[in-house]
Enzyme design. Structure first.
Site, PDB file in Angstrom:
ATOM      1  N   ARG A  37       2.325  -2.212  -5.720  1.00 52.09           N
ATOM      2  CA  ARG A  37       1.055  -1.295  -5.363  1.00 52.09           C
ATOM      3  C   ARG A  37       1.521  -0.110  -4.838  1.00 52.09           C
ATOM      4  O   ARG A  37       2.270   0.069  -3.781  1.00 52.09           O
ATOM      5  CB  ARG A  37       0.414  -2.223  -4.169  1.00 52.09           C
ATOM      6  CG  ARG A  37      -0.725  -1.522  -3.743  1.00 52.09           C
ATOM      7  CD  ARG A  37      -1.531  -1.899  -2.553  1.00 52.09           C
ATOM      8  NE  ARG A  37      -2.772  -1.276  -2.269  1.00 52.09           N
ATOM      9  CZ  ARG A  37      -3.044  -0.983  -1.034  1.00 52.09           C
ATOM     10  NH1 ARG A  37      -2.643  -1.570   0.053  1.00 52.09           N
ATOM     11  NH2 ARG A  37      -4.021  -0.406  -0.653  1.00 52.09           N
TER      12      ARG A  37
ATOM     13  N   HIS B 110      -8.576   1.623  -3.184  1.00 50.55           N
ATOM     14  CA  HIS B 110      -9.194   0.339  -3.385  1.00 50.55           C
ATOM     15  C   HIS B 110      -9.486   0.059  -5.071  1.00 50.55           C
ATOM     16  O   HIS B 110     -10.309  -0.914  -5.376  1.00 50.55           O
ATOM     17  CB  HIS B 110     -10.402  -0.303  -2.698  1.00 50.55           C
ATOM     18  CG  HIS B 110     -10.370  -0.282  -1.209  1.00 50.55           C
ATOM     19  ND1 HIS B 110     -11.274  -0.001  -0.632  1.00 50.55           N
ATOM     20  CD2 HIS B 110      -9.237  -0.438  -0.676  1.00 50.55           C
ATOM     21  CE1 HIS B 110     -10.966   0.013   1.032  1.00 50.55           C
ATOM     22  NE2 HIS B 110      -9.795  -0.680   0.811  1.00 50.55           N
TER      23      HIS B 110
END
Ligand code: AMP
Length: 399
Positions: A91, A180
């Protein structure tokens, strides 16, 4: 394929080993206090007991070495040796304008992530350390970078430009990016799947309400707006972040309290949100909810401001998309907070929304929570960023 998903923070590291065929988690865990006294690793194999050990971890390389050791442990491990791990998905918080989708990691990609560090000084350097550590400990294993910002790169100019001199965009790329993204993408797609409707034909608003919180507008499968900006400070009121404020507030507080810009930024990031609004009662929504139900004035204020801001963004994004078909709630508060969902939906009568109380009280399911006669569909969809990262990793590695 077995995919190791790594999410490196500045002093923490979350990991999951995922079987891409079954999409099940084989093992997961967390390293905390990396580089600080009292480093801690917790590890849970699927169907097994969680174990936690205080172990010194001087840096992220050491943390990843311990993660790999735990995965290969002859007693509690889940693989015989590292050769069973086929790929790693990382990520990455900020991909700037360079990355509109996930990508295989090579030296050029690493340089481009480094170049974005200015935009995410706390996150990108930690993400890069994670990549370097895996390269060292698992040479030759393919790795993929999945960016928090990528999904929002389809935003049009009118949504991403700030009303400031354009030269700052040209010189420094000062614009809205959004975060996000992996969650907004996963949840909006999952909503279409659950409803058995084509993703490309829906107008969806995703409310990712966790400690960090953001809303996005997804029209015909593309993000057209989102509430976070250059950094994750913009938009909703969050656990400790202020969200939108008049920028003049910075100067005003700095003068009144004799503080530097850095000090005021620290207040907006770490001491504001529901924590600040509740007079330091808590940044945790469980405490805010409990206080609200006891009519504690501090908790009531924090809850009301939080929910009102979400409702305002839903209104704005309904306008941006000229309508909305589905509103999804996700993340810690969005998934687990029937009260928060109720308070937000109370503002949305103009969309013909009524909630099904029984469905709204359920947790942990992909579920429609609006009643059958509701004009707009409202859903709870548990987010799964790790699975989304694993899926992207497999797709790119198989190519
Ligand atoms: P996240 O950042 O997505 O992990 O979400 C963290 C937030 O979710 C915290 O403020 C928690 O208090 C909140 N949360 C977790 N479980 C619940 C729950 N059962 N009810 C209300 N809020 C919850």
């Amino acid at each position: 394929m077995k995919v190791l998903v790594i999410n490196c923070g500045s002093s923490s590291l979350k990991f999951q080993l995922i079987d891409s065929e079954t999409e099940k988690v084989i093992a997961k865990g967390l390293c905390e206090r990396i580089g600080i006294d009292g480093s801690l690793i917790s590890y849970t194999p699927a169907g097994g007991e969680k174990e936690s050990n205080v172990t010194p971890m001087a840096d992220h390389t050491e943390a990843i070495r311990l993660v790999l050791e735990a995965l290969c442990n002859p007693k509690t491990g889940v693989v015989k040796d590292l050769s069973e791990i086929d790929a790693v998905g990382h990520r990455i918080v900020h991909g700037g304008e360079n990355f509109t989708s996930s990508t295989i990691i090579d030296e050029e990609v690493i340089k481009a992530i480094e170049n974005c560090s200015e935009l995410a000084p706390l996150h990108n350097p930690a993400n890069l350390i994670g990549i370097r550590a895996c390269q060292k400990l698992m040479p030759g294993v393919p790795m993929v970078a999945v960016f928090d910002t990528a999904f929002h790169q389809t935003m049009p100019e009118e949504a991403y430009c700030y009303g400031i001199p354009y030269e700052y965009y040209e010189k420094y790329k000062v614009r809205r990016y959004g975060f996000h993204g992996t969650s907004h993408s996963y949840v909006s797609k999952r909503a279409a799947e659950v409803l058995k409707k084509p993703y490309e034909s829906l107008k969806i608003i995703v409310c990712h309400l966790g400690n960090g919180a953001s809303v996005s507008a997804v029209k015909n499968g593309k993000c057209v707006d989102t509430s976070m900006g250059l950094t994750p400070l913009e938009g909703l009121v969050m656990g400790t972040r202020s969200g939108d404020v008049d920028p003049a507030v910075l100067e005003f507080i700095a003068h009144k309290e004799n503080k530097s810009i850095d000090e005021v930024m620290n207040i907006l990031n770490k001491k504001s949100g529901v924590l600040g609004l509740s007079n330091n009662l808590s940044s945790d929504f469980r405490d805010i909810e409990a206080g609200y139900l006891k009519l504690d004035a501090n908790a009531v204020r924090a809850m009301k401001v939080f929910c009102y801001r979400v409702a305002k963004y839903i209104g704005a994004y309904t306008a941006a998309m000229n309508g909305v078909d589905v509103i999804c709630f996700t993340a810690g508060v969005g998934e687990n907070g029937p009260l928060v969902r109720n308070l937000i939906c109370n503002y949305l009568g103009y969309l013909g929304i009524t909630l099904d109380e029984e469905a709204n009280n359920k947790r942990g399911e992909d579920i429609v929570i609006s009643s059958q006669d509701s004009r707009t569909i409202v859903m709870t969809i548990p987010t799964n960023e790790e699975l989304a990262i694993a899926r992207d990793t497999v797709a790119l590695v198989k190519k």
